[in-house]
Design a protein around this motif. Sequence first.
Motif, PDB file in Angstrom:
ATOM      1  N   VAL A 160      12.402   1.758   3.046  1.00  8.55           N
ATOM      2  CA  VAL A 160      12.013   1.752   4.462  1.00  8.55           C
ATOM      3  C   VAL A 160      13.123   1.103   5.292  1.00  8.55           C
ATOM      4  N   ALA A 161      13.647  -0.016   4.776  1.00  7.10           N
ATOM      5  CA  ALA A 161      14.710  -0.729   5.487  1.00  7.10           C
ATOM      6  C   ALA A 161      15.940   0.163   5.649  1.00  7.10           C
ATOM      7  N   LYS A 162      16.295   0.866   4.581  1.00 11.91           N
ATOM      8  CA  LYS A 162      17.479   1.735   4.644  1.00 11.91           C
ATOM      9  C   LYS A 162      17.243   2.892   5.618  1.00 11.91           C
TER      10      LYS A 162
ATOM     11  N   ALA B  22       7.552   9.320   4.186  1.00  7.65           N
ATOM     12  CA  ALA B  22       7.226   8.805   2.854  1.00  7.65           C
ATOM     13  C   ALA B  22       6.097   9.613   2.225  1.00  7.65           C
ATOM     14  N   ARG B  23       5.155  10.026   3.051  1.00 12.64           N
ATOM     15  CA  ARG B  23       4.033  10.803   2.520  1.00 12.64           C
ATOM     16  C   ARG B  23       4.444  12.259   2.250  1.00 12.64           C
TER      17      ARG B  23
ATOM     18  N   LYS C  64       9.664   2.148  -1.632  1.00 13.82           N
ATOM     19  CA  LYS C  64       9.734   0.688  -1.598  1.00 13.82           C
ATOM     20  C   LYS C  64      10.127   0.205  -0.209  1.00 13.82           C
ATOM     21  N   THR C  65       9.880  -1.077   0.022  1.00  6.67           N
ATOM     22  CA  THR C  65      10.285  -1.680   1.288  1.00  6.67           C
ATOM     23  C   THR C  65      11.790  -1.519   1.498  1.00  6.67           C
TER      24      THR C  65
ATOM     25  N   LYS D  67       0.843  -1.197   0.000  1.00  6.69           N
ATOM     26  CA  LYS D  67       0.000   0.000   0.000  1.00  6.69           C
ATOM     27  C   LYS D  67       0.885   1.256   0.000  1.00  6.69           C
ATOM     28  N   LEU D  68       1.908   1.248   0.819  1.00  5.96           N
ATOM     29  CA  LEU D  68       2.819   2.393   0.905  1.00  5.96           C
ATOM     30  C   LEU D  68       3.486   2.654  -0.442  1.00  5.96           C
TER      31      LEU D  68
END
Lengths: 481, 125
Positions: free
Chosen positions: A395-397, A446-447, A391-392, A383-384
């Motif tokens: 987010v991880a980074k 992110a938003r 991307k995931t 969804k994000l």
Amino acid sequence: MTIFDRSKKGRRAYTLPEYDVPEVDLGIPEHLLREERPELPEVYEVDVVRHYADLEAKNYSVDRGFYPLGSCTMKYNPKLNEDMAALFRWLHPYQPIETIQGALQLMYELKEMLMEITGTDDMTLTPSAGAHGELTGMLIIRAYHLDKGDVKRTKVIVPDSAHGTNPASATMAGFKVIEIKSSDEGLVDLKELEKELDDTTAAIMLTNPNTLGYFERDIVKISEMAHEAGALLYYDGANLNAIIGRARPGDMGFDVVHLNLHKTFSTPHGMGGPGSGPIGVKNFLRDFLPVPVVRREKGDYYLDYNLPKSIGMVRSFYGNFGVLVKAYTYILTMGKDGLRMASDMAVLNANYLKKLIGEFYPVAYDKDEKRPCMHEFVADGTKLLKETGVKTLDVAKALLDRGFHAPTIYFPLIVHEALMIEPTETETKETLEAFANAMKEIVEEARRNPEKLKEAPVNTPVRRLDEATASRKPIVKWPKG
Amino acid sequence: MMKKYTKTHEWVEVIEESRARMGISDHAQDQLGDIVYLDLPEVGSEFKKGEVLTTIESVKSAEDIYAPISGKVTAVNEDLSDHPELINQDAEGKGWIAEMEMVDPSEMDDLLTEEEYKKFVEEEG
């Protein structure tokens, strides 16, 4: 900087005295003899120490912070384990058996304890780590079927949520892998299983709880179905940390039970140390265990090599003994109640974190609110990604920038933007909350400013690595000059 | 020329009477991320529709690629051994994987049209 960059011609850490004994010709063929000196780095001892101390300072480990790497059980490893392992540091595998009775006793007792924990009747401690244990287990299953003259059983069933090593191990052992789709609850789909199960099925490989963090509640039924078809049931031990003292794979109907001592029983792993992947079996499979097996007779311990049906040796000597000492220490330190409590707390921590993160980040297969996860859960960034383009991986980074190790990403494969989070029992409520807050911050970022997350990490010793080039054109050798 | 897709995300295009070229879809390359390795199938090897043709590896995962039709491999895209990134750049063009001599061209009928595939991807995702 590599250690070669610190090299200066002629520098030495140690200098050996001149030969004072005659040189002996070992008869090594001429063409195998080196003509030029190896180009090793030439450095002082202090250079070596500073080089590795520097690397260590740049490294991230569970001793530095939270390490929620799903399915890897990165719990804290008590230092007492290291002290105990150090007691055995002068042992040599070629020592006469009467001089290593204590070491054999430790192996014997560890085996007994692990058999009790898993509900199995015999065990090998030899496999070097998880995937090696899997291969050993699959070879045992193969030997069992062949011994019965049952040569038709060439297939192994693996769910699509399985660890990648499962199909790999089964293939290495000579089987053809059949993948079955998970149900919409993220569990083994009994109908799919029934379709594939027949007299060519050698085994079903399962992890319980599975990689989505859910308990396979139909496990007894699955076991009945497998056995009715003449297949065996194999347990991948990656997720055992969720159930110790509450349920035993042997009681669920598993015939071969794999363990990761380095995960569940607190020994350093994942670049931090060697692993250990014991394989427990039910009685009818004990003849096929690899040699040697530690046994006791009239108070003496010995290594039994006399197993005519054994699959043979699976590695040199007796496994990663140091890891066995650490696991033994951990089990005795924790005791029965302590082990059970560790599993309870691992599940509680995972559910608390899932609740915190679930408020703003969807959790995969989480339609039924009443169903708890076990020791881990999978957050889904689909969804994000759709909404923000983040991307995931980003987010991880970004988590690295906030001082946390990233969770496992893009696994299991059935969740496209998976973040697999396993907090383990050794983390405090404050740590879990801090991690959830970091995740929330990232989602807000992110938003607001997705491009900024594409830059992450910016606070780490190295920025984002070019994984694609590293894989496509790996440089595994020091480029001279 | 007729181009079709599979539910396992391969494309296949008939380039001559019974000869077809195949690869993975643009959607598939996007899902996989940076491709780092592709095991090229052997020229001359034969596959039945749905059999594992080869495997592909990206920074995210390793996946099987299935033969979209039955037939014999007549050519492979050698450029991919040094430049697997061609698949990321142009999955349905320069990133083609193999050419096959079809056994049964009517197998094409069962595959998805571009429109059907697009719809399938949307529903799946």
